[in-house]
Design a protein around this motif. Sequence first.
Motif, PDB file in Angstrom:
ATOM      1  N   LEU A 518       0.828  -1.218   0.000  1.00 16.34           N
ATOM      2  CA  LEU A 518       0.000   0.000   0.000  1.00 16.34           C
ATOM      3  C   LEU A 518       0.859   1.264   0.000  1.00 16.34           C
ATOM      4  CD1 LEU A 518      -2.844  -1.100   2.416  1.00 16.34           C
ATOM      5  CD2 LEU A 518      -2.957  -0.783  -0.062  1.00 16.34           C
ATOM      6  N   GLY A 519       2.093   1.080   0.363  1.00 17.73           N
ATOM      7  CA  GLY A 519       3.015   2.224   0.210  1.00 17.73           C
ATOM      8  C   GLY A 519       3.134   3.104   1.432  1.00 17.73           C
ATOM      9  N   VAL A 520       2.396   2.798   2.472  1.00 16.92           N
ATOM     10  CA  VAL A 520       2.534   3.612   3.680  1.00 16.92           C
ATOM     11  C   VAL A 520       2.949   2.719   4.840  1.00 16.92           C
ATOM     12  CG1 VAL A 520       1.438   5.249   5.248  1.00 16.92           C
ATOM     13  CG2 VAL A 520       0.718   5.125   2.874  1.00 16.92           C
ATOM     14  N   GLU A 521       3.985   3.129   5.498  1.00 18.69           N
ATOM     15  CA  GLU A 521       4.506   2.389   6.642  1.00 18.69           C
ATOM     16  C   GLU A 521       3.403   2.176   7.670  1.00 18.69           C
ATOM     17  OE1 GLU A 521       7.340   0.166   7.653  1.00 18.69           O
ATOM     18  OE2 GLU A 521       7.547   1.453   5.885  1.00 18.69           O
ATOM     19  N   GLY A 522       3.226   0.961   8.111  1.00 25.19           N
ATOM     20  CA  GLY A 522       2.318   0.720   9.229  1.00 25.19           C
ATOM     21  C   GLY A 522       0.890   0.399   8.845  1.00 25.19           C
ATOM     22  N   VAL A 523       0.493   0.718   7.613  1.00 23.97           N
ATOM     23  CA  VAL A 523      -0.897   0.488   7.235  1.00 23.97           C
ATOM     24  C   VAL A 523      -1.203  -1.010   7.202  1.00 23.97           C
ATOM     25  CG1 VAL A 523      -2.538   0.627   5.319  1.00 23.97           C
ATOM     26  CG2 VAL A 523      -1.320   2.661   6.048  1.00 23.97           C
ATOM     27  N   LEU A 528      -4.022  -5.828   9.147  1.00 17.37           N
ATOM     28  CA  LEU A 528      -4.020  -7.215   9.626  1.00 17.37           C
ATOM     29  C   LEU A 528      -4.681  -7.289  10.995  1.00 17.37           C
ATOM     30  CD1 LEU A 528      -0.417  -8.205   8.453  1.00 17.37           C
ATOM     31  CD2 LEU A 528      -2.588  -9.002   7.477  1.00 17.37           C
ATOM     32  N   ASP A 529      -4.458  -6.264  11.804  1.00 15.55           N
ATOM     33  CA  ASP A 529      -5.090  -6.235  13.116  1.00 15.55           C
ATOM     34  C   ASP A 529      -6.603  -6.166  12.997  1.00 15.55           C
ATOM     35  OD1 ASP A 529      -3.332  -6.605  15.201  1.00 15.55           O
ATOM     36  OD2 ASP A 529      -2.537  -4.572  15.062  1.00 15.55           O
ATOM     37  N   GLY A 550       2.863  -9.906  14.248  1.00 19.61           N
ATOM     38  CA  GLY A 550       4.103  -9.142  14.091  1.00 19.61           C
ATOM     39  C   GLY A 550       5.228 -10.011  13.554  1.00 19.61           C
ATOM     40  N   GLN A 551       5.344 -11.208  14.113  1.00 20.87           N
ATOM     41  CA  GLN A 551       6.422 -12.110  13.660  1.00 20.87           C
ATOM     42  C   GLN A 551       6.238 -12.503  12.208  1.00 20.87           C
ATOM     43  OE1 GLN A 551       7.095 -15.555  16.231  1.00 20.87           O
ATOM     44  NE2 GLN A 551       6.788 -14.211  18.014  1.00 20.87           N
ATOM     45  N   ALA A 650      -7.900   0.180   3.986  1.00 18.62           N
ATOM     46  CA  ALA A 650      -6.836  -0.078   3.019  1.00 18.62           C
ATOM     47  C   ALA A 650      -6.884   0.917   1.871  1.00 18.62           C
ATOM     48  CB  ALA A 650      -6.973  -1.500   2.480  1.00 18.62           C
ATOM     49  N   VAL A 651      -8.102   1.267   1.467  1.00 18.89           N
ATOM     50  CA  VAL A 651      -8.244   2.176   0.326  1.00 18.89           C
ATOM     51  C   VAL A 651      -7.675   3.548   0.666  1.00 18.89           C
ATOM     52  CG1 VAL A 651      -9.923   3.436  -1.049  1.00 18.89           C
ATOM     53  CG2 VAL A 651     -10.204   0.987  -0.684  1.00 18.89           C
ATOM     54  N   ALA A 652      -8.050   4.049   1.839  1.00 10.72           N
ATOM     55  CA  ALA A 652      -7.530   5.348   2.227  1.00 10.72           C
ATOM     56  C   ALA A 652      -6.013   5.292   2.356  1.00 10.72           C
ATOM     57  CB  ALA A 652      -8.165   5.797   3.539  1.00 10.72           C
ATOM     58  N   GLY A 653      -5.545   4.165   2.931  1.00 15.40           N
ATOM     59  CA  GLY A 653      -4.101   3.997   3.058  1.00 15.40           C
ATOM     60  C   GLY A 653      -3.446   3.918   1.692  1.00 15.40           C
ATOM     61  N   MET A 654      -4.126   3.264   0.771  1.00 19.61           N
ATOM     62  CA  MET A 654      -3.607   3.129  -0.585  1.00 19.61           C
ATOM     63  C   MET A 654      -3.412   4.507  -1.213  1.00 19.61           C
ATOM     64  SD  MET A 654      -5.656   1.592  -3.798  1.00 19.61           S
ATOM     65  CE  MET A 654      -6.008  -0.030  -3.302  1.00 19.61           C
TER      66      MET A 654
END
Length: 801
Positions: A518-523, A528-529, A550-551, A650-654
């Motif tokens: 998605l191109g943004v760190e952490g998204v 997944l959470d 996380g693993q 995801a879309v907004a993050g995208m």
Amino acid sequence: MAQPVIYAENGIVIDNRARGYAVYVVDADLRPLTSAGAQNQAISALAKGMKEVLGEWHVYSLAIGVPPNTWKERFLKTEHPLSVDHVAAGLKKSAGVLFERRVYIVVPISNKLTIQLKDNGKEFLQAAKRTLTHSVKRALRLENFHVQLLEQFEEERRVWHRKFRAFLKLHPASQVELETWLRHGFYRGGVAPDSRFPKNLPAFVSSDGVIHPQHHLGIWTHDGVLKESFYNLKVIQPTKNESYQTFYNVLRVPNEIDESDASGYDWVHQVEYMDIPVDVAMHIRVEDPIAARKNLRKKRLRAESQWKEYAEGGETPPLELEVDIEHTAELEQKLRMRDPLVHVKTVIGFGAESSDRLAEYRNLVQSNLALTDLVQPPADQLRLWQSFYPWGRGISQGYEIPMDAGVFAAGLPFSTLDFGDSRGFYLGKTLNERSVFMDPRRPAQELNMQPSILLCGGLGSGKTNTAEYIAATLYSWGAKGFIQDPKGHDYDNFYKTGARVNMIRLREEGAALNPFRLGVEGVERDLLDIVFNNVTHDDNTRDIRSALIGQALTAVKAQEVQDMHTFGNALAALRQAETREVYVLQLDLLLGMMGDLLSNPLGRVLFGKDSQGQTPQDYDVTIVDTSGLTIPNGTPKTLNERLSVALYYAVAGMGMGYFSNLPQSVLKFMILDEAWTLRKFSQGVDLVDNLLRKSRSLNIVPLMLMQNATDFANWGESIDGLFAWRFVMRQNSQVETAAALKLAGLDHEDAQYWYKVFASFRPGEGLVVDALGRVQQMQVEMLPHKLLAWFDTTPKADDGW
Ligand SMILES: Nc1ncnc2c1ncn2[C@@H]1O[C@H](COP(=O)(O)OP(=O)(O)OP(=O)(O)O)[C@@H](O)[C@H]1O
Ligand SMILES: [Mg+2]
């Protein structure tokens, strides 16, 4: 008649008798359209401010006809066909004369020769000699002056600027603004001429510091011959064009104003509501309260003794005398050492291209300026024309009206209906027929604020169309965009603007996306959470899942190919190596959920291949259709709801991701239609807040569309800082109206009245707050007009959706 001025520089004008004038232009003042409470506060602040500006000064409130060239310059143009069409349609809007009000404040500065007397006056004499050369000539007409004189005037200009700034935003007039004012007398009621002042007036400075202007300024401002008749002036321009002007003295203004509710007495500002150009000149003398009381007492005693004389002589005293006594006594009482007394002489002036038109205007002015009494003394027109300049004979003393500062302030003498940006694209018209321009980049580029735009309004109120219009314009200026379309077909015609559109239909059997690209760190972690860890209530379980996710994620990151399949493999690998019972249990559950996702049509959307191709550099605008998602009202319960929330996120993050791959210098826009959906879950709230806070540094103009004004309630006080422009459109309930008024920066005290106003708005109409916080009621008008057809959102039978 040439104006008796010889030089102008840095907001200073010098006349031919070595007197200086500091000239300022008002930037902003009270918001005329605000709640009574806010307006009363502003009026009382202005009244209080009067004690900062004791002395004499003038206000010239001018309706300046916008010349065609200025109108043209207001449009930002590009080569893009849409921009070309827009400008062509916009230029037609200038048919007929457009007016813009500029409020000038002019402070006469006397030539004080502020030079210390030292050495028994020797130095003084020398300084005097330096400052005023050719003193004999000067007595008749000043031809040149020492640079020190200009410096003295500039110092005073700074001092007065500080004083006015206590209650008003204003700036020293630029050379062009000076010119506009000086020449306006010849163009009143018509279009202002194009500028002809040279940037620097030609002058010769001799080695001893004497400035010799090469032409008198009056030559540059002289634009015609004035012929005075009894009740009007004829202006004959060098081109032989003729026009007419007329002037009235103001005899009376409202004086019984309830101090706790002073709004509605805008006796000066009333001219701004007329759709014909009307000018006002005010010569003002502000007297400090102590001196004012003394003078008033004197005046009252004089009037009383006159009254006595009449009475003792057996005559009836004239009515005016009684009114005078009464009024001064009243003022005396009111003054009680608080606010200063303001003496105001007011002249109303207007012009037209024919005497018939002027006659029409007379009637309009007489009936519209209801709060003042106007009189027209015969054969005084030239003098009144002159009253728009600080030299000359001025307004006859008989028209001076003493008033307490509150009455002056209630007149809203500095207010204009200025709104929007001075350059940009044509957004539409205010209720008072003023054109509104908008440059969505200005907040970030010039005003040091976030450029976000808020659009709020009921069903079909015009949010989407307005957002699309702004977006289309930005695209035609070279911007890249990202649009989230929850209805699924509202933006289908955006491609007609010429934009290369990447349409992603995010729904069952539609396009898929890859959470890991998605191109943004952490998204991806948040995502997944939401999918795997949001429903479990047991803290312990959550912690274990969180650690496992996380693993697995770390393992994915080490791979070349990163997607949901890789993630599933990583979970499986962890499962094989795991021996602890609770961890084994959770890993089995997670793997089971992976299976559920793969067999769920919406779940499969998350399994986009890692083609590295998610960043569509080749497109101008990416539109994501999210109509297949169901957003729950509370915590998501079913798998579908959870997936929907995750995909929305995801879309907004995208969108953010796309943009972070574009250089900062590229302008971007991002439409989040029905943005409330993102605020239903904590990750979405964070994401939106993040977007809004970073929009300036990322060079993004975010457009947030919400149906309910109440949705903004939990955003708290931050609305002001987060949004530059705010469009508050039709509202359909009293509750929403109250919230909407807050969004517009208005109190909800008149909610009943505003409810009717908001309910009556047509599509594209609303209360709009511009980047400077000014509010106007306006109608958005899309240019070129074909945009309306393109952007039509009414579902059609043959749409096929
Ligand atoms: N500025 C405008 N001038 C004229 N008509 C307009 C304007 N804006 C919108 N409309 C008309 O109103 C219709 C609805 O507008 P729009 O879809 O923008 O409203 P909306 O607030 O987004 O509605 P919804 O709440 O359903 O999403 C448009 O299809 C158009 O016909
Ligand atoms: Mg809409």
